[in-house]
Design a protein around this motif. Structure first.
Motif, PDB file in Angstrom:
ATOM      1  N   GLY A  17       7.272 -14.216 -12.730  1.00  0.00           N
ATOM      2  CA  GLY A  17       7.390 -12.938 -13.340  1.00  0.00           C
ATOM      3  C   GLY A  17       6.333 -12.064 -13.238  1.00  0.00           C
ATOM      4  N   ARG A  18       5.167 -12.375 -12.739  1.00  0.00           N
ATOM      5  CA  ARG A  18       3.955 -11.657 -12.709  1.00  0.00           C
ATOM      6  C   ARG A  18       3.673 -11.148 -11.166  1.00  0.00           C
ATOM      7  N   LEU A  19       2.865 -10.139 -10.969  1.00  0.00           N
ATOM      8  CA  LEU A  19       2.759  -9.485  -9.581  1.00  0.00           C
ATOM      9  C   LEU A  19       1.504 -10.027  -8.963  1.00  0.00           C
ATOM     10  N   LYS A  20       1.584 -11.026  -8.010  1.00  0.00           N
ATOM     11  CA  LYS A  20       0.557 -11.648  -7.471  1.00  0.00           C
ATOM     12  C   LYS A  20      -0.286 -10.661  -6.456  1.00  0.00           C
ATOM     13  N   THR A  21       0.285  -9.931  -5.677  1.00  0.00           N
ATOM     14  CA  THR A  21      -0.121  -9.027  -4.815  1.00  0.00           C
ATOM     15  C   THR A  21       0.587  -7.990  -4.386  1.00  0.00           C
ATOM     16  N   PHE A  22       0.123  -6.669  -4.040  1.00  0.00           N
ATOM     17  CA  PHE A  22       0.847  -5.796  -3.591  1.00  0.00           C
ATOM     18  C   PHE A  22      -0.046  -5.205  -2.451  1.00  0.00           C
ATOM     19  N   CYS A  23       0.516  -5.453  -1.255  1.00  0.00           N
ATOM     20  CA  CYS A  23      -0.460  -5.234  -0.040  1.00  0.00           C
ATOM     21  C   CYS A  23       0.221  -4.755   1.288  1.00  0.00           C
ATOM     22  N   LYS A  24      -0.332  -4.191   2.165  1.00  0.00           N
ATOM     23  CA  LYS A  24       0.533  -3.791   3.394  1.00  0.00           C
ATOM     24  C   LYS A  24       0.809  -4.902   4.013  1.00  0.00           C
ATOM     25  N   LEU A  34       1.274 -18.169   0.211  1.00  0.00           N
ATOM     26  CA  LEU A  34       1.795 -17.185  -0.689  1.00  0.00           C
ATOM     27  C   LEU A  34       2.523 -17.538  -1.938  1.00  0.00           C
ATOM     28  N   PHE A  35       3.164 -18.668  -2.026  1.00  0.00           N
ATOM     29  CA  PHE A  35       3.777 -19.202  -3.079  1.00  0.00           C
ATOM     30  C   PHE A  35       2.917 -20.085  -3.946  1.00  0.00           C
ATOM     31  N   LYS A  36       1.796 -20.482  -3.547  1.00  0.00           N
ATOM     32  CA  LYS A  36       0.963 -21.465  -4.375  1.00  0.00           C
ATOM     33  C   LYS A  36       0.340 -20.559  -5.527  1.00  0.00           C
ATOM     34  N   ASP A  37       0.048 -21.407  -6.540  1.00  0.00           N
ATOM     35  CA  ASP A  37      -0.393 -20.735  -7.884  1.00  0.00           C
ATOM     36  C   ASP A  37      -1.458 -19.743  -7.846  1.00  0.00           C
ATOM     37  N   ILE A  85      12.374 -14.586   1.390  1.00  0.00           N
ATOM     38  CA  ILE A  85      12.048 -15.171   2.893  1.00  0.00           C
ATOM     39  C   ILE A  85      10.954 -14.255   3.485  1.00  0.00           C
ATOM     40  N   LEU A  86       9.568 -14.626   3.622  1.00  0.00           N
ATOM     41  CA  LEU A  86       8.669 -13.825   4.099  1.00  0.00           C
ATOM     42  C   LEU A  86       9.158 -13.043   5.545  1.00  0.00           C
ATOM     43  N   GLU A  87       9.924 -13.910   6.258  1.00  0.00           N
ATOM     44  CA  GLU A  87      10.197 -13.199   7.673  1.00  0.00           C
ATOM     45  C   GLU A  87      11.000 -11.975   7.385  1.00  0.00           C
ATOM     46  N   ASP A  88      11.930 -12.023   6.441  1.00  0.00           N
ATOM     47  CA  ASP A  88      12.755 -10.956   6.179  1.00  0.00           C
ATOM     48  C   ASP A  88      11.892  -9.508   5.864  1.00  0.00           C
ATOM     49  N   VAL A  89      10.868  -9.920   4.983  1.00  0.00           N
ATOM     50  CA  VAL A  89      10.197  -8.587   4.675  1.00  0.00           C
ATOM     51  C   VAL A  89       8.881  -8.188   5.641  1.00  0.00           C
ATOM     52  N   GLU A  90       8.551  -9.185   6.306  1.00  0.00           N
ATOM     53  CA  GLU A  90       7.350  -8.884   7.196  1.00  0.00           C
ATOM     54  C   GLU A  90       7.871  -8.073   8.505  1.00  0.00           C
ATOM     55  N   GLN A  91       8.907  -8.100   8.960  1.00  0.00           N
ATOM     56  CA  GLN A  91       9.557  -7.315   9.798  1.00  0.00           C
ATOM     57  C   GLN A  91       9.957  -6.058   9.754  1.00  0.00           C
ATOM     58  N   LEU A  92      10.459  -5.739   8.366  1.00  0.00           N
ATOM     59  CA  LEU A  92      11.044  -4.588   7.984  1.00  0.00           C
ATOM     60  C   LEU A  92      10.056  -3.468   7.180  1.00  0.00           C
ATOM     61  N   CYS A  93       9.177  -4.335   6.450  1.00  0.00           N
ATOM     62  CA  CYS A  93       8.350  -3.539   5.296  1.00  0.00           C
ATOM     63  C   CYS A  93       7.046  -2.964   5.761  1.00  0.00           C
ATOM     64  N   SER A  94       6.862  -1.835   5.261  1.00  0.00           N
ATOM     65  CA  SER A  94       5.261  -1.250   5.292  1.00  0.00           C
ATOM     66  C   SER A  94       4.388  -2.111   4.293  1.00  0.00           C
ATOM     67  N   SER A  95       5.160  -2.213   3.057  1.00  0.00           N
ATOM     68  CA  SER A  95       4.481  -2.941   1.853  1.00  0.00           C
ATOM     69  C   SER A  95       5.161  -4.055   1.406  1.00  0.00           C
ATOM     70  N   VAL A  96       4.352  -4.988   0.841  1.00  0.00           N
ATOM     71  CA  VAL A  96       5.158  -6.060   0.121  1.00  0.00           C
ATOM     72  C   VAL A  96       4.467  -6.396  -1.260  1.00  0.00           C
ATOM     73  N   ALA A  97       5.523  -6.463  -2.221  1.00  0.00           N
ATOM     74  CA  ALA A  97       5.018  -6.887  -3.660  1.00  0.00           C
ATOM     75  C   ALA A  97       5.324  -8.479  -3.708  1.00  0.00           C
ATOM     76  N   LEU A  98       4.439  -9.224  -4.100  1.00  0.00           N
ATOM     77  CA  LEU A  98       4.868 -10.424  -4.227  1.00  0.00           C
ATOM     78  C   LEU A  98       4.867 -11.330  -5.634  1.00  0.00           C
ATOM     79  N   LEU A  99       6.037 -11.725  -6.150  1.00  0.00           N
ATOM     80  CA  LEU A  99       6.164 -11.845  -7.428  1.00  0.00           C
ATOM     81  C   LEU A  99       6.116 -13.569  -7.644  1.00  0.00           C
TER      82      LEU A  99
END
Ligand SMILES: Nc1ncnc2c1ncn2[C@@H]1O[C@H](COP(=O)(O)OP(=O)(O)OP(=O)(O)O)[C@@H](O)[C@H]1O
Ligand SMILES: [Mg+2]
Length: 300
Positions: free
Chosen positions: A220-227, A288-291, A203-217
């Motif tokens: 099984g592949r890393l789509k994005t790792f960004c602030k 975010l969850f699109k291919d 759930i995006l809301e969980d991470v956007e409020q807490l995290c400095s960065s987000v890795a999006l899987l």
């Protein structure tokens, strides 16, 4: 970033292929590389089955990667020493039900060779931190899902770990329960600013409020790792503007604040009436969850 003292988790080109019988294989994680800097709160975001738990289990040393390598706080995984830095919250924590919350923490503290006054003080501190003092002497059997999750977080913090790894800490909770655990993780970060927190969620809301960065899987592949700001920029850039002219209403979709300002100026000059402007947060989650990869991902 090269693995060094400033990196608490370093994942180098790791894959995990599961053999599922009859010669069949299933990919859990595919060519994943990721560096988690020290002292940050980093979210591992992805839909069900995207490889979050597989990644976490490999960091913990429970699963052996099929390819690639990892280090935790500079030490190769799996090893006793790499494990000793980590406080871990599993996906579905299960505890012996007949113990009270407090005796459970005493039991787990004993397993970590903590004893006496040091352990007693630590337990008092943690019961306050997770707000369970009031239920400390009640049997875990009677704990709600949220209380069990709080106790599991206290247990993960027993040996003052440098790195906290939480697998879906908000799973199975209702929206208020999720908010509660989000608040608790923020509090843990405030109380223990030195500790790195790496946790998974779908759930995006969980991470956007807490995290400095987000890795999006994704698969099984890393789509994005960004602030997180990069993620939020995408959200802020999508606007729908409804304008009325010659008694017809028209909706225009705009990308970026510059485009929005230009359009609004044009609309004003033409004498159009602006009926409403909206930005769609669901569109971000969908995007975010699109291919396709939607973000370039500023490297950390
Ligand atoms: N032990 C296993 N044997 C076979 N396949 C597995 C095993 N563990 C995971 N997988 C597969 O690997 C993929 C990733 O699973 P994983 O549990 O890591 O996903 P996840 O992102 O944690 O999902 P969720 O949000 O549901 O917890 C899935 O396709 C899953 O079916
Ligand atoms: Mg999982």
């Amino acid at each position: 970033m090269k693995p060094n003292e400033q990196t608490d988790i370093s994942i180098q080109n790791v894959s995990k292929i599961f053999r599922t019988g009859f010669g069949l294989k299933k990919t859990g994680v595919n060519g994943l590389s990721l560096e988690v800097p020290r002292g940050q709160v980093v979210g591992l975001l992805g839909p069900n089955g995207s490889g979050k738990s597989t990644t976490i289990k490999m960091i913990m040393g429970f699963l052996k990667p099929t390819a690639g390598s990892m280090t935790v706080c500079g030490h190769a995984v799996p090893s006793k020493i790499s494990r000793s830095f980590i406080g871990y919250l599993p996906e579905n924590p299960r505890f012996p039900k007949f113990l009270s919350g407090k005796s459970l923490l005493q039991f787990y503290g004993g397993l970590l060779s903590l004893r006496g006054k040091a352990l007693a003080h630590r337990i008092e501190f943690l019961l306050d931190l997770v707000n369970l003092r009031w239920a400390a002497n009640e049997k875990v059997q009677g704990y709600s899902k949220g209380m069990t999750q709080r106790l599991a977080i206290a247990q993960a913090l027993l040996n003052e770990p440098r790195l906290l790894i939480f697998d879906e800490p908000m799973s199975g909770l209702d929206p208020l329960g999720r908010k509660d655990i989000r608040k608790l993780i923020a509090e843990v970060h405030r109380e223990l600013p030195e500790a790195t927190i790496f946790f998974s969620s779908h759930i995006l809301e969980d991470v956007e409020q807490l995290c400095s960065s987000v890795a999006l899987l994704k698969k099984g592949r890393l789509k994005t790792f960004c602030k997180v700001e990069e993620l939020l920029k995408v959200e802020a850039q999508r606007f729908d503007v409804a304008v009325k002219h010659d008694s017809t209403t028209e909706t225009k979709s705009l990308t970026g604040t510059q485009e929005l300002v230009t359009f609004l100026n044009e609309a004003k000059n033409k004498g159009y009436l602006v009926m409403g402007i909206s930005s769609h947060r669901t569109s971000l989650e969908e995007a975010l969850f699109k291919d396709e990869t939607v973000l370039s991902g500023a490297p950390l």
